[in-house]
Design a protein around this motif. Structure first.
Motif, PDB file in Angstrom:
ATOM      1  N   ILE A  28       3.906   8.943 -10.735  1.00 10.27           N
ATOM      2  CA  ILE A  28       3.090   9.192 -11.934  1.00 10.27           C
ATOM      3  C   ILE A  28       2.664  10.659 -11.983  1.00 10.27           C
ATOM      4  N   ASP A  29       2.302  11.209 -10.826  1.00 11.93           N
ATOM      5  CA  ASP A  29       1.938  12.638 -10.769  1.00 11.93           C
ATOM      6  C   ASP A  29       3.112  13.511 -11.202  1.00 11.93           C
ATOM      7  N   GLU A  86       0.832  -1.211   0.000  1.00  9.76           N
ATOM      8  CA  GLU A  86       0.000   0.000   0.000  1.00  9.76           C
ATOM      9  C   GLU A  86       0.863   1.257   0.000  1.00  9.76           C
ATOM     10  N   ALA A  87       1.941   1.193   0.774  1.00  9.11           N
ATOM     11  CA  ALA A  87       2.859   2.338   0.803  1.00  9.11           C
ATOM     12  C   ALA A  87       3.537   2.524  -0.557  1.00  9.11           C
ATOM     13  N   ILE A  88       3.899   1.387  -1.185  1.00  7.47           N
ATOM     14  CA  ILE A  88       4.519   1.457  -2.514  1.00  7.47           C
ATOM     15  C   ILE A  88       3.540   2.011  -3.539  1.00  7.47           C
ATOM     16  N   GLU A  89       2.268   1.603  -3.427  1.00  9.80           N
ATOM     17  CA  GLU A  89       1.237   2.115  -4.341  1.00  9.80           C
ATOM     18  C   GLU A  89       1.134   3.633  -4.258  1.00  9.80           C
ATOM     19  N   LYS A  90       1.168   4.155  -3.043  1.00  9.36           N
ATOM     20  CA  LYS A  90       1.105   5.610  -2.868  1.00  9.36           C
ATOM     21  C   LYS A  90       2.327   6.282  -3.497  1.00  9.36           C
ATOM     22  N   GLN A  91       3.478   5.651  -3.314  1.00  6.67           N
ATOM     23  CA  GLN A  91       4.705   6.230  -3.859  1.00  6.67           C
ATOM     24  C   GLN A  91       4.680   6.226  -5.388  1.00  6.67           C
TER      25      GLN A  91
END
Length: 271
Positions: A115-116, A105-110
């Motif tokens: 991407i942003d 989940e932390a990696i997904e946020k990163q």
């Protein structure tokens, strides 16, 4: 006879004074041709050469602007490539069984942050207000042309956001779906290849523009030299002509004064 002589001397003085004025005008301006009366055909040719030289100078400016544009685009693409590499590294970290749910989940946020950042680079990379790494979908607006004297270099804005759009399609269930992680790696690899292709296009265009600058510089120098041969004054010759006209004018005045003196003596004797 004396009247005729005086008339001849006056005409001679006028001619030498006019020649002196013309010589002074040329020396002051540094030009052998100042107006059509000096050399109509020479002036026409010199003006054509000057116009051609101005066009070549503008071609050089256009090409240099194009080179700067290409450097900006390639710099932005390089930063995007680094972000894709980071996304791949994070995805490989997430896909391994040693990473727990919270870690994924932390990696997904990163990755979403990467991407942003990637899309922000695409949005902000521009030249003179024109975005270079984001396509509008309109061919007329996406085409970029660098115009020179006798050459046009055409390229297209890099559609780098198509890569980030594809990445986002697999982020909704990234942390819970290994298939999404694997697909993301494939998209990243294809994206890196796509960015490399974009960078190559910009690099090739920049090389063409650098060649254009070299050729235009050579042509401009030769054109200016050709104009200089026709228009510019040989100062040593110009000053020599000016001094010659002055001396001739002084000789004319001296001859006129002597003729007047002789005429006065003759008149006095007759009286």
């Amino acid at each position: 006879m004396n009247t005729i002589s005086n008339n001849n001397i006056s005409s001679y003085i006028n001619e030498t004074e006019n020649a002196g004025k013309k010589a002074l005008e040329r020396v002051s301006a540094g030009l052998a041709i100042n107006k059509a009366a000096d050399d109509a055909s020479g002036l026409a040719i010199a003006d054509q050469l000057r116009t051609q030289s101005s066009s070549l100078r503008q071609s050089i400016d256009n090409a240099n602007s194009g080179i700067a544009m290409g450097n900006i685009a390639q710099s932005g693409i390089n930063e995007q490539e680094k972000l894709l590499e980071n996304i791949k590294t994070e995805t490989l970290k997430a896909i391994t069984s040693t990473t727990g749910v919270e870690g994924r989940e932390a990696i997904e946020k990163q990755i979403n942050k990467y991407i942003d950042q990637y899309e922000q680079i695409a949005k902000s990379t521009n030249y003179n207000g024109q975005q270079l790494l984001k396509s509008t979908g309109d061919n007329a607006l996406d085409d970029i042309s660098i115009v020179a004297e006798e050459e046009i270099i055409s390229l297209t804005k890099s559609d780098t956001t198509s890569v980030s759009d594809s990445l986002r399609n697999y982020m909704s269930d990234f942390s819970s779906n290994p298939n999404s992680m694997e697909s993301l790696i494939e998209i990243v690899d294809k994206g890196i290849d796509r960015l490399a292709s974009f960078s190559s296009d910009w690099g090739s265009a920049s090389n063409s523009m650098e060649s254009m600058v070299r050729n235009s510089l050579t042509a401009e120098v030769n054109t200016r030299n050709a104009e200089s041969v026709i228009r510019d004054l040989d100062f040593s010759e110009g000053i020599a002509n000016f001094n010659k006209s002055n001396i001739q004018s002084q000789v004319g005045y001296l001859a006129q004064s002597q003729a007047n003196a002789v005429q006065s003596r003759v008149v006095g004797l007759l009286a």
